[in-house]
Write a protein that holds these residues in place. Structure first.
Motif, PDB file in Angstrom:
ATOM      1  N   ILE A  63       0.859  -1.186   0.000  1.00 24.36           N
ATOM      2  CA  ILE A  63       0.000   0.000   0.000  1.00 24.36           C
ATOM      3  C   ILE A  63       0.893   1.232   0.000  1.00 24.36           C
ATOM      4  O   ILE A  63       1.846   1.316   0.778  1.00 24.36           O
ATOM      5  CB  ILE A  63      -0.901   0.063   1.242  1.00 24.36           C
ATOM      6  CG1 ILE A  63      -1.506  -1.293   1.556  1.00 24.36           C
ATOM      7  CG2 ILE A  63      -1.987   1.114   1.064  1.00 24.36           C
ATOM      8  CD1 ILE A  63      -2.106  -1.360   2.938  1.00 24.36           C
ATOM      9  N   VAL A  64       0.560   2.190  -0.858  1.00 22.69           N
ATOM     10  CA  VAL A  64       1.330   3.432  -0.935  1.00 22.69           C
ATOM     11  C   VAL A  64       0.411   4.606  -0.598  1.00 22.69           C
ATOM     12  O   VAL A  64      -0.601   4.828  -1.270  1.00 22.69           O
ATOM     13  CB  VAL A  64       1.938   3.634  -2.335  1.00 22.69           C
ATOM     14  CG1 VAL A  64       2.756   4.930  -2.367  1.00 22.69           C
ATOM     15  CG2 VAL A  64       2.794   2.441  -2.731  1.00 22.69           C
ATOM     16  N   PHE A  65       0.753   5.341   0.448  1.00 22.08           N
ATOM     17  CA  PHE A  65       0.094   6.598   0.792  1.00 22.08           C
ATOM     18  C   PHE A  65       1.060   7.714   0.414  1.00 22.08           C
ATOM     19  O   PHE A  65       2.200   7.732   0.879  1.00 22.08           O
ATOM     20  CB  PHE A  65      -0.218   6.668   2.288  1.00 22.08           C
ATOM     21  CG  PHE A  65      -1.400   5.844   2.713  1.00 22.08           C
ATOM     22  CD1 PHE A  65      -2.593   6.455   3.082  1.00 22.08           C
ATOM     23  CD2 PHE A  65      -1.323   4.457   2.750  1.00 22.08           C
ATOM     24  CE1 PHE A  65      -3.683   5.697   3.483  1.00 22.08           C
ATOM     25  CE2 PHE A  65      -2.402   3.691   3.149  1.00 22.08           C
ATOM     26  CZ  PHE A  65      -3.590   4.311   3.513  1.00 22.08           C
ATOM     27  N   ARG A  66       0.582   8.645  -0.418  1.00 23.03           N
ATOM     28  CA  ARG A  66       1.495   9.667  -0.927  1.00 23.03           C
ATOM     29  C   ARG A  66       0.758  11.000  -1.091  1.00 23.03           C
ATOM     30  O   ARG A  66      -0.381  11.034  -1.571  1.00 23.03           O
ATOM     31  CB  ARG A  66       2.052   9.224  -2.278  1.00 23.03           C
ATOM     32  CG  ARG A  66       3.164  10.111  -2.838  1.00 23.03           C
ATOM     33  CD  ARG A  66       3.425   9.790  -4.310  1.00 23.03           C
ATOM     34  NE  ARG A  66       3.515   8.365  -4.587  1.00 23.03           N
ATOM     35  CZ  ARG A  66       4.638   7.656  -4.520  1.00 23.03           C
ATOM     36  NH1 ARG A  66       5.765   8.253  -4.172  1.00 23.03           N
ATOM     37  NH2 ARG A  66       4.625   6.368  -4.807  1.00 23.03           N
ATOM     38  N   TYR A  67       1.414  12.084  -0.689  1.00 20.54           N
ATOM     39  CA  TYR A  67       0.882  13.415  -0.961  1.00 20.54           C
ATOM     40  C   TYR A  67       1.383  13.871  -2.327  1.00 20.54           C
ATOM     41  O   TYR A  67       2.570  13.743  -2.647  1.00 20.54           O
ATOM     42  CB  TYR A  67       1.330  14.420   0.107  1.00 20.54           C
ATOM     43  CG  TYR A  67       0.631  14.253   1.437  1.00 20.54           C
ATOM     44  CD1 TYR A  67      -0.724  14.549   1.575  1.00 20.54           C
ATOM     45  CD2 TYR A  67       1.328  13.800   2.553  1.00 20.54           C
ATOM     46  CE1 TYR A  67      -1.366  14.395   2.797  1.00 20.54           C
ATOM     47  CE2 TYR A  67       0.693  13.645   3.780  1.00 20.54           C
ATOM     48  CZ  TYR A  67      -0.660  13.941   3.890  1.00 20.54           C
ATOM     49  OH  TYR A  67      -1.294  13.788   5.096  1.00 20.54           O
ATOM     50  N   THR A  68       0.460  14.399  -3.129  1.00 18.88           N
ATOM     51  CA  THR A  68       0.816  14.912  -4.446  1.00 18.88           C
ATOM     52  C   THR A  68       0.210  16.299  -4.624  1.00 18.88           C
ATOM     53  O   THR A  68      -0.731  16.679  -3.916  1.00 18.88           O
ATOM     54  CB  THR A  68       0.303  13.981  -5.564  1.00 18.88           C
ATOM     55  OG1 THR A  68      -1.132  13.869  -5.469  1.00 18.88           O
ATOM     56  CG2 THR A  68       0.923  12.601  -5.449  1.00 18.88           C
ATOM     57  N   GLU A  69       0.759  17.034  -5.571  1.00 18.36           N
ATOM     58  CA  GLU A  69       0.265  18.372  -5.882  1.00 18.36           C
ATOM     59  C   GLU A  69      -0.200  18.407  -7.336  1.00 18.36           C
ATOM     60  O   GLU A  69       0.480  17.903  -8.232  1.00 18.36           O
ATOM     61  CB  GLU A  69       1.367  19.417  -5.677  1.00 18.36           C
ATOM     62  CG  GLU A  69       1.981  19.443  -4.282  1.00 18.36           C
ATOM     63  CD  GLU A  69       1.069  20.083  -3.250  1.00 18.36           C
ATOM     64  OE1 GLU A  69       0.177  20.871  -3.654  1.00 18.36           O
ATOM     65  OE2 GLU A  69       1.250  19.807  -2.048  1.00 18.36           O
ATOM     66  N   ALA A  70      -1.375  19.003  -7.558  1.00 16.38           N
ATOM     67  CA  ALA A  70      -1.895  19.174  -8.917  1.00 16.38           C
ATOM     68  C   ALA A  70      -2.853  20.354  -8.932  1.00 16.38           C
ATOM     69  O   ALA A  70      -3.748  20.447  -8.079  1.00 16.38           O
ATOM     70  CB  ALA A  70      -2.602  17.912  -9.398  1.00 16.38           C
ATOM     71  N   ASN A  71      -2.651  21.246  -9.883  1.00 16.85           N
ATOM     72  CA  ASN A  71      -3.520  22.421 -10.027  1.00 16.85           C
ATOM     73  C   ASN A  71      -3.644  23.207  -8.721  1.00 16.85           C
ATOM     74  O   ASN A  71      -4.738  23.625  -8.322  1.00 16.85           O
ATOM     75  CB  ASN A  71      -4.914  21.999 -10.522  1.00 16.85           C
ATOM     76  CG  ASN A  71      -4.868  21.306 -11.859  1.00 16.85           C
ATOM     77  OD1 ASN A  71      -4.121  21.703 -12.753  1.00 16.85           O
ATOM     78  ND2 ASN A  71      -5.657  20.249 -12.007  1.00 16.85           N
ATOM     79  N   ARG A  72      -2.512  23.374  -8.042  1.00 20.33           N
ATOM     80  CA  ARG A  72      -2.429  24.132  -6.794  1.00 20.33           C
ATOM     81  C   ARG A  72      -3.252  23.511  -5.669  1.00 20.33           C
ATOM     82  O   ARG A  72      -3.641  24.193  -4.723  1.00 20.33           O
ATOM     83  CB  ARG A  72      -2.863  25.588  -7.015  1.00 20.33           C
ATOM     84  CG  ARG A  72      -1.987  26.354  -7.999  1.00 20.33           C
ATOM     85  CD  ARG A  72      -2.431  27.791  -8.129  1.00 20.33           C
ATOM     86  NE  ARG A  72      -1.579  28.530  -9.063  1.00 20.33           N
ATOM     87  CZ  ARG A  72      -1.756  29.811  -9.363  1.00 20.33           C
ATOM     88  NH1 ARG A  72      -2.755  30.493  -8.798  1.00 20.33           N
ATOM     89  NH2 ARG A  72      -0.948  30.411 -10.220  1.00 20.33           N
TER      90      ARG A  72
END
Length: 203
Positions: free
Chosen positions: A181-190
């Motif tokens: 399982i991968v929990f990840r914070y990402t950024e898209a369109n601010r």
């Protein structure tokens, strides 16, 4: 008037003997009338607005299921775990949830759709609780959730017996012998998203 509408719909949509495709269907609160006879259309995108069992059943009965829906968009006032196994969820590639009470978020993890996105932000997710729920639900390889959030938790501080790797914005945990399982914070369109995904375990 009813008979006139019935005849008109039959002329336009009924008794078709070839394949046909509808790109978008938007269902509000109006009554949906559809001819019984004829080929069922292939539908790409469906927007149901507020969820109801009647709407799900209606859409499922009129569309061709040989091709899966590209997207299914709706909101929930309540999410009964029983409806998460509805065939329409299984045949949809992407479920877009525009509104749901946060107390039902764990029930959403049982939805039988491989890609689920929320469009409403949560002020804060307790990631450790989400990890426990995801492991409990045993979400299969390929399932991916995207949850917009207003804040980020330091994932490097999470202590869990199944942790394989962790950093400030990403944590990987073992789930059985075959999956991670991968929990990840990402950024898209601010915007900031917490993405959760089950991937195959590398040999």
């Amino acid at each position: 008037m009813y008979q006139l509408m019935r005849r008109l719909l039959t002329v336009l949509f009924g008794n078709r003997n070839g394949e046909w495709t509808i790109e978008n269907i938007n269902l509000g609160t109006d009554v949906l009338r559809w001819p019984v006879n004829g080929w069922k259309p292939t539908v790409r995108n469906v927007k149901i607005y507020e969820y109801s069992q009647v709407k799900l059943n209606a859409v499922h009965s009129i569309i061709g299921v040989s091709v899966s829906l590209t997207s299914l968009k709706m909101s929930f006032l309540i999410l009964d775990p029983k409806i998460t196994y509805h065939p329409l969820f299984k045949t949809s590639q992407h479920l877009i949830v525009s509104s749901i009470p946060w107390r039902y978020l764990s029930n959403l993890f049982s939805i039988q759709t491989h890609k689920v996105s929320l469009t409403i932000r949560s002020p804060y997710f307790v990631v450790e609780n989400l990890i426990d729920t995801w492991i409990e639900k045993r979400r299969p390889i390929g399932v991916c959730f995207s949850l917009p959030t207003n804040s980020k938790e330091d994932l490097a501080r999470i202590s869990h017996p199944e942790v394989l790797q962790r950093s400030t914005d990403c944590i990987k945990l073992k789930m059985g012998d075959e999956a991670v399982i991968v929990f990840r914070y990402t950024e898209a369109n601010r915007k900031t998203y917490l993405t959760i995904e089950t991937i195959p375990k590398t040999k």
